[in-house]
Design an enzyme around this catalytic site. Sequence first.
Site, mmCIF file in Angstrom:
data_model
loop_
_atom_site.group_PDB
_atom_site.id
_atom_site.type_symbol
_atom_site.label_atom_id
_atom_site.label_comp_id
_atom_site.label_asym_id
_atom_site.label_seq_id
_atom_site.Cartn_x
_atom_site.Cartn_y
_atom_site.Cartn_z
ATOM 1 C CE1 TYR A 141 18.751 48.193 10.433
ATOM 2 C CE2 TYR A 141 18.226 50.262 9.192
ATOM 3 C CZ TYR A 141 19.214 49.477 10.246
ATOM 4 O OH TYR A 141 20.013 49.927 10.892
ATOM 5 C CG ASP A 247 23.149 50.254 11.461
ATOM 6 O OD1 ASP A 247 23.941 51.057 10.895
ATOM 7 O OD2 ASP A 247 22.487 50.602 12.376
HETATM 8 C C1 IPM Z 1 23.697 53.725 8.141
HETATM 9 C C2 IPM Z 1 22.849 54.421 8.822
HETATM 10 C C3 IPM Z 1 21.426 54.244 8.403
HETATM 11 C C4 IPM Z 1 21.162 52.640 8.882
HETATM 12 C C5 IPM Z 1 20.411 55.086 9.075
HETATM 13 C C6 IPM Z 1 20.608 56.597 9.083
HETATM 14 C C7 IPM Z 1 19.071 54.648 8.703
HETATM 15 O O1 IPM Z 1 22.993 54.009 10.270
HETATM 16 O O2 IPM Z 1 23.984 53.780 6.852
HETATM 17 O O3 IPM Z 1 24.356 52.721 8.547
HETATM 18 O O4 IPM Z 1 20.897 52.388 9.860
HETATM 19 O O5 IPM Z 1 21.344 51.865 7.928
HETATM 20 MG MG MG Z 2 24.770 52.985 10.569
#
Ligand code: IPM
Ligand code: MG
Length: 364
Positions: A141, A247
Amino acid sequence: MEAKIVLLPGDGVGPEVVSEGRKVLEAVAAAYGHQFAFEERPIGGVAIDETGDPLPEPTLEACRSAAAVLLGAVGGPKWDDPQAKVRPEQGLLGLRQGLQLYANLRPVRLIPELVDASPLRPELVKDVDILIVRELTGGLYFGEPRLLETIDGKRRAVDTLEYHEHEIRRVVRLAFQLAEPRRAHLTSVDKANVLETSRLWRQVAQEEAHSFPNVRLEHQLVDSAAMRLIADPRHFDVLVTENMFGDILSDEASVLTGSLGMLPSASIGEGTLGVYEPIHGSAPDIAGQGIANPIGTILSVAMLLRHSLALEPEAVAVEQAVQQAIADGARTADLTTNDSQTTEEMGEAVVDRLKSRITTEGPH
Ligand code: IPM
Ligand code: MG
């Protein structure tokens, strides 16, 4: 106690569910004699529309000076253009990084009355009680370089998966600490048969295990962990993993509880400040209809009370009010094919249970 709580409703169903979360906080404040000051700020798509920035500086500043932050959701088709320079999600990622919230706690617990809402067989999902600890400020990320470029008419894109030892250590240590008072079983999930970052992850987890002799540490590859979460979910107690795996696995695990709409999360760091949000997204398909499930947000409020404000009895009261509302038959559309309650009715059902519990048992 007095506490400033920042509300970041965001996009889609965010404002609808956060407004129910706020009502629960107000009911807790009234019953237990706390003063919560609410400050609402834009984030995500609405912030892009207002200011061009998914995380305007005043929003981040307000969060920095708050005791806790309650967030709805960010994103939606309006801001989905792949060519766009800014995206709503950058607001959320910037917030996590800006506040150094390196750990995301996602408890996955089945409320017994919802055992039939899960697509899995009741005997498989009953008694499921998993805590997913997801690393939140590293990995794919945030790794650099990241780019999408065209060279000689051919496109190429790069994301970078990078982890430093200290980033792994702090989140793994937290997971050990959280496992200790539970069933003392920690599953560290990686892809150590392929990735260097995972091999480092595994080594660091192994090193940390020496400080927690009472916790049983187990390593599992992410692909087989994904399978086991569905095939044998009761195997898991606390699961710790890197950002992207966490995630994906947490959305998968939500199926166990009947609905993505039920699950809360807490993003925390070194101090007591945390960001609390349901794990579901902005759900543009149902936004504005008043039918979203507010329970994920309300259970996030319970986590906020517990982790950021150290109000354990209040947190338990909220969790029990949710249980009671569900036991009494309250269902939003995601939980039933029969008659369902609206977002507001579900919020009201919880607030009613909270109030009657406090009048009969006293606030303390
Ligand atoms: C989560 C969401 C987020 C992530 C997105 C909206 C950026 O999917 O909080 O799990 O990927 O972390
Ligand atoms: Mg998510």
